[in-house]
Design an enzyme around this catalytic site. Structure first.
Site, short mmCIF file in Angstrom:
data_model
loop_
_atom_site.label_atom_id
_atom_site.label_comp_id
_atom_site.label_asym_id
_atom_site.label_seq_id
_atom_site.Cartn_x
_atom_site.Cartn_y
_atom_site.Cartn_z
CG HIS A 208 -1.76 1.21 1.33
ND1 HIS A 208 -2.71 1.51 0.38
CD2 HIS A 208 -1.80 2.21 2.23
CE1 HIS A 208 -3.30 2.65 0.71
NE2 HIS A 208 -2.76 3.10 1.82
CG ASP B 296 -0.41 6.02 2.34
OD1 ASP B 296 -1.61 5.96 2.05
OD2 ASP B 296 0.09 5.47 3.34
CG ASP C 17 -5.20 3.42 4.34
OD1 ASP C 17 -5.61 3.06 5.46
OD2 ASP C 17 -4.28 4.25 4.20
CG HIS D 280 -6.21 7.24 1.24
ND1 HIS D 280 -5.77 6.54 0.14
CD2 HIS D 280 -5.54 6.76 2.30
CE1 HIS D 280 -4.85 5.66 0.54
NE2 HIS D 280 -4.69 5.78 1.83
#
Lengths: 1024, 1024
Positions: free
Chosen positions: A71, A73, A195, A440
């Protein structure tokens, strides 16, 4: 042992296994089947990607799909570049370049191994640095299904505070890059929203319309999750739209353990879990222990899912930097666990992907429950409602929204002027900046301060690049010369002023004579009150015909003038009415200083007599002394409504237990449920004039508001609030709300938009799908207000529109509140490790924004019409370009330059607009038309609308239009989504959907149903 | 600007650049050129390893050799297995399996990339788990020089507390594995001792004799290092032996920055340094900054070295787990730095290895300074002398030494009995255990407690395996049947008792009748006083002829009986004299209980009359009351000598600055320079008998000693000390010393052994190569005493031999002290993060050990003869095997089993012994002969000795013997080391050395000069 008893034991086990801290899970899965260029997709005859490549589940076994993933970001504690390069390791050990390198090396070595990659922003950065040899190798991995792109957006966008247009754009841009590179096999099939902090229904709808087959969620309310596991409804068919029918429904799966691996099975360099030690001579030999722990875990997980397939997310934040650690141990896990099958174990483990999981689950053929609402708000424990980020970093949120406004204009201008080669770097910069902003931890405001500043930098650079495009395009359009003769040297400067929100425009500081070009990105004529900060005493404004327009000079409120960092001699704003701006076009106004004094005089208050802004049909009544709103008239119906500012004190805790959670960037947790009044002694001044009446109200040194009513054809009151620097000398963080109290009998209900499109009904202290237990009475009722919050009372509707996302709720009947700004002194312990304490120029950050109050009748459609229309104009506002004209008279200007242009030959029907017009590839554009009304919202406009594309555009004709899925990456005719049986089936489909004959009738006349968006790749022929 | 001025500036820069904490650097580089099996080495025609593979240095440039490396401790904070697998990451992020995997992947992808690997223990563990495909790939990397094995021992051995025999063994075993796998290209060329805490001269000698071309050191005294850099003498020719001439000299290079990369250039997942960010659009773009910082660094470093080559160690502890991070950034470093050459930069960076660096430096052809002493003690700052580890974990140190004793016996027995197929797993277990024990955090005692326990476990398992071998071998030797008829089923149990040091032997607890088989691993007849713990009242001991021997029962001292954990009914030790044990052989003694009481009666003290142990020629005189040593007679010459126990209080600091360093596992730092007396009120008892007289002296509950004199042919006094549990109730750590004070006029000089071989002169408060400035008057004078410390006064020599390594010094003339035990309550902050506070069975650890006092005349050689002979017997003691014989009478036993055996047809000359006899490959053995005297040490024995190998061994004849380098991995004739010009050249060579004709005269008659070790691979023919 009865069912209840068993369940309790399972739940206990589950709680033990799953709850490792404050967080709780959600995910998404979707899928597509064909490529997306203007040309028919090239066939990869040798490819074996997609569902064909999946390892088959074994009947009679518990099939455990191991999904290796990372993941990444797109900015959070570090900037995008820092994450990509892996710099600033002391902040976070995370280097995406290494992750991709490392994973690919592993995949090359073993065709059994699989990996999914999500964030195209990073992927593309990596790809651009690769040699052709590597690229070729990677293509092989994509073609054989080992490397699968999933979700595929530029980032994993937030779902609460984002606008649908930007979501679609960022997904489309990611898809585009994947398509360009990998063709069919690069098309994402599955939504992977593991997420984001709660999930919108619109997102499900968008994914479905993009041809996805499934959606995985990581985070949802802990009670919801618990309830779903107990009833085996963690997987469902989500009906993503009340308007789009089956076309918007999507199989959705809630992940078991967020997106983390089973405890003890994180084989990452970032984790400390034990590797497999399979030397039987070693005292640390642990194979039997690990196998048994794993089997226990998956058997427990399987209890909560309804098929014989379960998915394990083998990865986490920035994992796989050393992919080899993972795969080496996963290989052993698979080998040793499956070896137990010879001892009658039913556990069957294999490398898989979310799409293979969806395929396996789909093939089971069972009937699924459905869901109609969304997954907001997200709570991870009784005191932790992730509703703070709905408002966090309000200025960044607004900057992002302005970015969308300008990006659309930039794309339109680029297309309308056939500006240059495809894939212009200039345009991409803004596309990509906006893609990043949707992340996000970007627009959400949940990044570190330095990262927020970097986002602003990136976005600003996007503005600059788009500014160059806009200048070039407008120069082409205004030139009387042939296009080919216009060079950049000749270019007239056409500049934007990004600080108009604080009434500052440097270009004007030294010009007493200038041209304002007002561009209207909407597909209808729009009238707009232009406001320009000026320092002169009076001005003349001439339209292209030379006609002098009425003007009004309105004083800039003192609190704006005093904003730290504002540097401008302007003390007034020049207002004029730009009426009927052409669709997808502009009109220029020539403005020059004059000696004639045009001051708006201060309105003389009559003590005791209310100030009325508006007319008899639509008005707002203010208290003569304080300026407080008292009542409004909508469609000649009066209702009582007041407005005031309050603040919540942010809860301060040490975050060591749930109950001690602080209010922070993510979390809104007021200390007590009562909001405190900002001030009881307001002061107001009212200014009235020909164009606009406004009352300036000051609550305190740091809180003020202008209430404004423009006089012509206006059905809204504008409130321009200013909040900040929020005082924190008392060591108490504060969260500022604007609260409206009315006598509307709203019966616990209110309505908020879903990403700026469809409205969702909200009910106080209630959740549609489970019996909620609320310990945080305020924040548990907060919902994201991306663009609008609405109350209804009988046939009356009252809405407040926002210019950016904000948290909002209705805590009492007739009430609405919106959180406009927050400044906090403590971190809420979700990793940021900074308090959300924004400052600028040495002071707490000042935020300025607007609320628009509007409404009307429901049944007659006035409410819908006013709101939808205003919403459009807020999202895609007319844009002001400035050109100093000190040495050129109006006459000269008008002889040199065209002053008006429309991109359309005619306006579109009122219920349809062009959502997207952007350069695509070669001579093709991407075109999206959107029906902007919901079903049954308006007696006329909610009906299907028909548009003929052929001669729609003035500069070019459309030679060919071929419809694609919403993401533009797949011919619609080639999209074949899975069919799912559900308990509560929808009985309608869109006409373009599920229709195999649609290819045949690709005439350029198209029809759109309510809320429908149709996407085309058009080939065009420019008219000279 | 004058030279001094420049130098000062350079030093300032250097201090700034290099000093990042408490540590200081050292390294080693050596090389070999051919393979090492019994067969002529196979030619790798397609290989390009070794010096041929090196990237050539560019003339006129500063050639920067980037050496990617990882330092893999074979146990430290984690156990060997934990490091290998990468488990227990929370203790330390380190997984060797991943490092090797990861590096190889990188090397495969780019032939420019290089790596060195050092620790064969880990390498072999990895190799054993690989598929043939991988092995094949790795061989390619070795053959083309990309992967180079360096040092190549089983571990990177410590140099202070290790015995030469074990060092040679562990290197040999590592080489063997590398040779088996990779042949010629797997041969290490260079010594790489980058982390051991100081450096012995013997180590340099060993490396040289192993055919190495260079040695790199990481750690040396900070003052020494500074002085060497200032005089550009960080590189030198080290003359490793006073006896072996040029054969033992070795080019030695002190590394600039220990073994770390330049600050800011650690591109490891364990580091936080910035990667290259070479996207010019990124705000974090840092290429120019990094290049300029790097160039500054290397130009500064170059100032301190004398050629136009410098070496950068690009790695560290357990780095390269994610090798890709390193190489990706090093590639950029090379590219961007070298790109500056087009701007006239003289810096030329490339991937290299230590051997390529040595080659480049050698090719410069300059003349080097020499060094004759060693690099002890190591100090990293004025208060941090790494002299504590000379004693730390005294029981582990002794266990290791016993391990060597048993391993040699095991190897000998295996060889003498032709026990089984080559490479027996059983034997390897002990070989490898001992290889691990030599690691510089194993035998040193600087590991964590759990790791120390694991070392003991591994070593114990080695004992068990060797026990099986010994039992099988002795069974073959004692059997009257033909060897082929002896099966394991028939086997007589032949067991060792590892707890004889605390007078415990479980085997004897239930046997009143048993056989003791005493094996003598030396090549000469040895007489030995056997001691067996017994619980009976009296015993009969019969030799193989049936003759009853004299026996004596001596009470076990009460402090031994009370040792926590001791479980034995034995209260007495049965002593008998095993005279003239056969060389490489054994004799069995039959022991049975008898009714005849043989108690040694307590000696009746005559108040005021000294107790004399010994005879007129050699004795020790003890005080009648306290048992205190008063004087000794050596060769009829009396000198005054006393002995007492003292303790230093360990310094307690917070380790935040140099001056606040605590005494700890590494560091000895007494709180004040005065040692405190353990007790002033000693009590003693004396026991005299026919065989041995001994005085038991008790200082306190936790400190006692037995002073012992065996009566026949004995020239030493034995002191068996017992220390512990050291009391720490006062929260003060204590370091216990045994101090001898004599009237010898030692003139500030004393002598300590170098790894148990040659003696080095030490001078109080002095260093031979620089003017030392001492702030720690005690610990700065401590040196490792691996086996012996000696004082001289005229022609008199007085030595104390130890049974394990200890720290020792002479703080005043005539004085010697040895630190026997230490218990500390604080960590010394070098990573262990535990205090050295050993406990067992809930109490502080008790340590028991022996000192032997001996000496004589120097000129007549009595001193040397006694000391060398005793040293041999301490190192390779007769070993006791026990067999219960309850149901078998002496007569039956002697009729069934042979009771005596010698492996040799005749003893070797007194100055020569068989250092190594071990099974090698197929029908070959590895044989080492050693001359055990130094030059001029003894009028006779210091002369060359000649041995004929042909009929040396009884069980087999030697068919062929071919001489190899010391490591057994290269034919001596094929070893061609670099020649180095040095300022102070040695004028002699060994006859076997530098002699191209040696192949021709490989007759089996060989000659050894003083201290020479000659190594042969022999092919043997067993005689039936």
């Amino acid at each position: 042992m009865g069912w209840l008893c068993q369940t309790l034991i399972f739940m206990a086990v589950w709680c033990f296994v799953v709850h490792n801290g404050f967080t709780t899970p959600v995910t998404d899965n979707i899928l597509i089947t064909t490529p997306p260029t203007a040309k028919p997709p090239s066939k990869h005859e040798d490819s074996n990607c997609g569902y064909e490549s999946c390892t088959k589940a074994k009947p009679g076994k518990l099939n455990v799909h191991l999904v290796p993933h990372t993941h990444n970001d797109v900015g959070w504690l570090k900037t995008v570049d820092q994450y990509y390069y892996g710099s600033k390791s002391s902040i976070q050990k995370a280097g995406v370049q290494y992750i991709i390198d490392s994973v690919l090396t592993e995949l090359h070595h073993d065709p059994e191994k699989r990996f999914i990659y999500v964030e195209t922003a990073f992927w593309w950065k990596w790809w651009m640095n690769q040699h052709d040899t590597i690229r070729h190798q990677v293509k092989k991995l994509v073609n054989n299904g080992q490397l699968e792109f999933i979700s595929g957006g530029w980032s994993m966008n937030d779902e609460a505070v984002t606008n649908y247009q930007s979501i679609i754009d960022q997904l489309t841009w990611g898809f585009r890059k994947l398509n360009d590179t990998f063709g069919k096999c690069g098309q994402p099939h599955i939504g992977w929203q593991i997420d984001p902090f709660g999930h919108s229904r619109e997102m499900a709808s968008i994914f479905a319309r993009m041809g996805f087959d499934g959606l995985f969620l990581g985070r949802l309310d802990y009670q919801d999750k618990m309830a779903r596991f107990l009833t085996k409804t963690a997987e469902m068919v989500w009906q993503g739209s009340e308007n789009l029918g089956k076309a918007a429904q999507l199989f959705t799966s809630v992940l078991y353990n967020n997106y983390a691996p089973p405890p003890g099975f994180c084989f990452d360099v970032l984790c400390d879990d034990e590797p497999f030690i399979d030397d039987k001579h070693s005292p640390d030999y642990n194979v039997d222990t690990l196998v048994s722990r794993f089997v226990d875990y998956v058997e427990t997980q399987a209890i909560f899912y309804s098929t014989n397939n379960i998915l394990l997310t083998m990865g986490g934040d920035f994992t796989y930097q050393e992919a080899h650690m993972w795969y080496k141990n996963l290989d052993k896990l698979i080998r040793y666990v499956n070896a137990q099958q010879s001892n009658n174990s039913t556990v069957n483990v294999f490398y898989s992907t979310p799409s293979c999981y969806v395929k396996a689950v789909h093939d089971v053929g069972q009937t699924w429950t459905t869901k109609q609402d969304d997954f907001f708000p997200y709570a991870s424990d009784p005191h932790t409602y992730w509703t703070g980020f709905y408002t966090s970093r309000p200025t960044l949120k607004r900057f992002e929204r302005v970015g969308n406004n300008f990006l659309q204009i930039c794309k339109q201008l680029y297309s309308l002027t056939d500006l240059g080669p495809e894939d212009s770097v200039d345009l991409n910069k803004m596309r990509e900046a906006m893609g990043i902003m949707q992340h996000h931890d970007a627009v959400t405001g949940t990044e570190r301060q330095k990262v927020a500043s970097d986002y602003a930098r990136v976005l600003f650079e996007g503005f600059e690049e788009c500014g160059i495009i806009a200048q070039a395009a407008i120069n082409k359009l205004i030139a009387n010369k042939k296009q080919s003769e216009v060079s950049r040297v000749d270019a007239v400067p056409i500049k934007s002023c990004l600080l108009l929100n604080i009434s500052q425009c440097d270009i004007l500081d030294y010009s007493n004579q200038f041209v304002v070009t007002v561009y209207n990105p909407l597909s209808h004529r729009v009238s707009h009150y232009v406001r320009v900060p000026v320092s002169g005493a009076s001005y003349t404004v001439q339209d292209p015909t030379g006609k002098q327009l009425k003007i009004q000079l309105v004083p800039i409120p003192q609190p704006v003038i005093e904003i730290p960092g504002r540097v401008s001699p302007a003390t007034m704003e020049l207002v004029f009415y730009a009426k009927d701006l052409p669709p997808l076009g502009f009109r220029s106004y020539y403005i020059s200083g004059s000696n004639h004094i045009h001051h708006t005089s201060k309105y003389k208050i009559h003590p005791g007599r209310d100030v009325i802004l508006g007319n008899t049909k639509f008005n707002a009544v203010l208290d003569w002394e304080t300026g407080s709103l008292k009542s409004m008239v909508l469609d000649r119906t009066k209702f009582s409504v007041s407005q005031d500012f309050y603040y919540y004190k942010g809860y301060i805790g040490d975050n060591k237990e749930f109950v001690n959670r602080s209010s922070g960037a993510y979390i809104f947790r007021p200390n007590g449920s009562e909001a405190l009044s900002v001030s009881s002694t307001k002061k107001s001044s009212t200014y009235k004039g020909d164009l606009v009446d406004e009352t300036h109200i000051k609550w305190s040194d740091w809180l003020s508001q202008v209430v404004r009513y423009y006089k012509e054809d206006t059905y809204h009151v504008e409130m321009e609030w200013l909040a900040g620097p929020i005082p924190v000398d008392d060591n108490v963080g504060k969260e500022i709300i604007s609260r409206f109290k009315s006598d509307l009998l709203s019966d616990g209900l209110f309505y908020t938009d879903s990403n700026g499109r469809e409205m969702l009904e909200r009910k106080r202290n209630f959740r549609p799908t489970w019996s909620v237990n609320i310990k945080e009475p305020v924040s548990a009722n907060y919902y994201p207000v991306t663009s609008r919050i609405t109350l209804r009372d009988g046939d009356k509707e009252f809405s407040i529109l926002t210019d950016r996302a904000q948290g909002g709720t209705s805590l009492n009947n007739g009430e609405v509140e919106l959180m406009v700004h927050r400044r906090l002194l403590h971190d809420d312990a979700f990793g940021v490790s900074e308090a959300l304490n924004e400052t600028a120029f040495g002071h707490g950050l000042v935020a300025i924004g607007k609320h628009w109050l509007t409404g009307g009748n429901i049944s007659s459609g006035t409410a819908a019409q006013r709101t939808r229309s205003l919403q459009q104009q807020v999202l895609l506002s007319p844009w002001l370009f400035f050109t100093p004209a000190d040495n050129i008279s109006f006459t000269e200007w008008v002889s040199h330059y065209k002053m008006e242009f429309s991109g359309l030959n005619q306006e579109l029907p009122e219920n349809v607009h062009i959502l997207t017009l952007e350069p695509w590839k070669a001579h093709s554009f991407l075109l999206r038309l959107e029906h902007i009304y919901e079903r049954n919202e308006h007696p006329v406009f909610s009906k299907p609308a028909t548009v003929n594309l052929k001669n729609l555009f003035k500069p070019f004709s459309i030679v060919m239009a071929r419809e694609t899925t919403l993401g533009g990456n797949q011919w619609l005719s080639e999209s074949h989504r899975f069919k799912w049986q559900s308990e509560n089936d929808i009985n309608f489909t869109l006409e373009d959907d599920e229709d195999s004959s649609k290819e045949d009738k690709d005439a350029l006349t198209i029809t759109l149903g309510p809320m429908q968006i149709r996407t085309f790749i058009i080939e065009v022929n420019f008219l000279q």
